[in-house]
Motif scaffolding. Structure first.
Motif, PDB file in Angstrom:
ATOM      1  N   ASP A  50       0.806  -1.214   0.000  1.00 39.29           N
ATOM      2  CA  ASP A  50       0.000   0.000   0.000  1.00 39.29           C
ATOM      3  C   ASP A  50       0.843   1.270   0.000  1.00 39.29           C
ATOM      4  N   LEU A  79       5.869   4.262  -9.307  1.00 37.13           N
ATOM      5  CA  LEU A  79       5.002   4.079  -8.142  1.00 37.13           C
ATOM      6  C   LEU A  79       3.927   5.153  -8.104  1.00 37.13           C
ATOM      7  N   PHE A  84       0.652   4.588  -5.934  1.00 35.88           N
ATOM      8  CA  PHE A  84       1.269   4.186  -4.669  1.00 35.88           C
ATOM      9  C   PHE A  84       1.902   5.399  -3.987  1.00 35.88           C
TER      10      PHE A  84
END
Length: 375
Positions: A50, A79, A84
């Motif tokens: 996460d 990312l 993310f």
């Protein structure tokens, strides 16, 4: 549950000075793809990551080469573009203090959240898995960040959610200013759920009240005394506490192997035994131990077997120079005897363990050279 990929001490751009230039450059190249491997892991949904946290020393120096910086930022954008959250905290090697630091130069365009505040602060609140995740951190800044006494004021917002702190420093008052000493009692009192730490290259965990402080360790090491963990660390933060997972990182092996030469017939057999340990991917130190059949030439054995390893270092720790043998030579009226007598007097007078180790190695090498055991 929030799953955090906890990175620290990647030291991208580092080159091993103890290797020949071609091998050193190859080793640097292999290490420098470490961040790409980490990003690949984070993007692989089977790991359920996460959030990615980099707890300092992403780079070996505060002024890494621009192609490396561009490569790193491209990986972090992967990312960011995939949704993310990524948090980067400067360390002591890639310190933000300097005006020409990579983080000063890219303060405005660094992907994700770049921590720049010099003292502990609540730097952001993110929503992860429907939960508020409160982040606390600092970027050590010379002359501004408190270091004496150790940092002992850690903020915490009075709001529901998970509380994550990220620091590149040491627990306790040791290591000097740039090692950022952190007061363990005060940190525990803050009540964070997870404290992501960097700076110490060996993995470690410290219970902090109901939370956990973790050094993931350096994934890819720098040498035989710092071989690296070879694993990525994932912290699973949930209501019942924190659980850690380790995932193989595809690191290049750095190993120390002891080879007992007792019972071997001669130096040729010792050399053959070293060759049997060969692995072209491994960075190896082979320590010869036990009772040697004769005075061994570690450099010659190393040169003969080196092509079988990525890098090989052979260290002679046998008793080929036994006290009895040295006693016999020391009793001779020769240059060798005089050398041994003088070195032994210096050893008898020296109190510092480090200097004694140097003198003992000098004695061994000197005797080998005089007996024709080395070039």
């Amino acid at each position: 549950m929030i799953r955090i990929l906890h990175l620290a001490d990647l030291h991208l751009g580092w080159r091993p000075a103890f290797m020949p230039r071609d091998r050193a450059e190859e080793r640097r190249r292999r290490r420098d793809d470490l961040l790409e491997r980490a990003v690949d892991l984070a993007l692989d949904r089977q790991h359920g990551i996460d959030l990615v946290v980099i707890a300092g020393d992403l780079f070996e120096t505060h002024r890494p080469e621009e192609p490396l910086v561009a490569s790193v930022m491209a990986q972090l954008r992967r990312l960011e573009q995939a949704g993310f959250p990524v948090v980067t905290v400067p360390g002591n090697h890639d310190e933000i203090t300097y005006p020409n630091s990579v983080y000063q130069n890219h303060r405005e365009d660094w992907p994700g959240l770049l921590v720049t505040n010099p003292n502990p602060a609540h730097v952001a609140t993110l929503t992860v898995q429907g939960t508020a995740l409160h982040l606390y951190s600092l970027a050590y800044t010379g002359g501004v960040t408190q270091t004496q006494p150790p940092v002992n004021r850690f903020p915490k917002v009075d709001e529901p959610g998970a509380h994550l702190a990220v620091f590149h420093g040491t627990l306790g008052d040791w290591g000097g200013d740039r090692s950022l000493p952190l007061d363990p009692a005060a940190l525990a009192q803050a009540g964070y759920d997870y404290v992501a730490l960097g700076h110490i290259h060996k993995p470690g965990e410290v219970r902090m009240g109901r939370g956990l402080a973790v050094y993931p360790g350096a994934v890819e090491g720098k040498g035989f005394d710092d071989p690296g963990t070879g694993q990525f660390t994932i912290a699973c933060v949930e209501a019942g506490g924190v659980r850690l997972e380790r995932v193989p990182a595809g690191a290049q092996p750095v190993v120390v192997r002891d080879l007992d030469v007792s019972g071997m017939a001669d130096a040729a057999q010792v050399t053959a035994a070293v060759a049997e340990l060969a692995d072209p991917a491994v960075i190896a130190r082979v320590r010869l131990t036990g009772s040697a059949p004769e005075l061994l030439n570690a450099e010659a054995i190393q040169a003969h077997c080196a092509h079988r390893f990525f890098y090989l270092e052979v260290v002679d720790e046998t008793d080929s120079l036994s006290p009895q043998r040295l006693d016999r030579w020391a009793g001779e009226r020769t240059i060798l005897g005089e050398f041994i007598r003088r070195m032994r007097r210096r050893l008898a007078e020296e109190q510092d363990p480090g200097e004694r180790a140097v003198l003992e190695q000098a004695l061994r090498r000197g005797v080998q050279a005089m007996l024709g055991g080395e070039r």
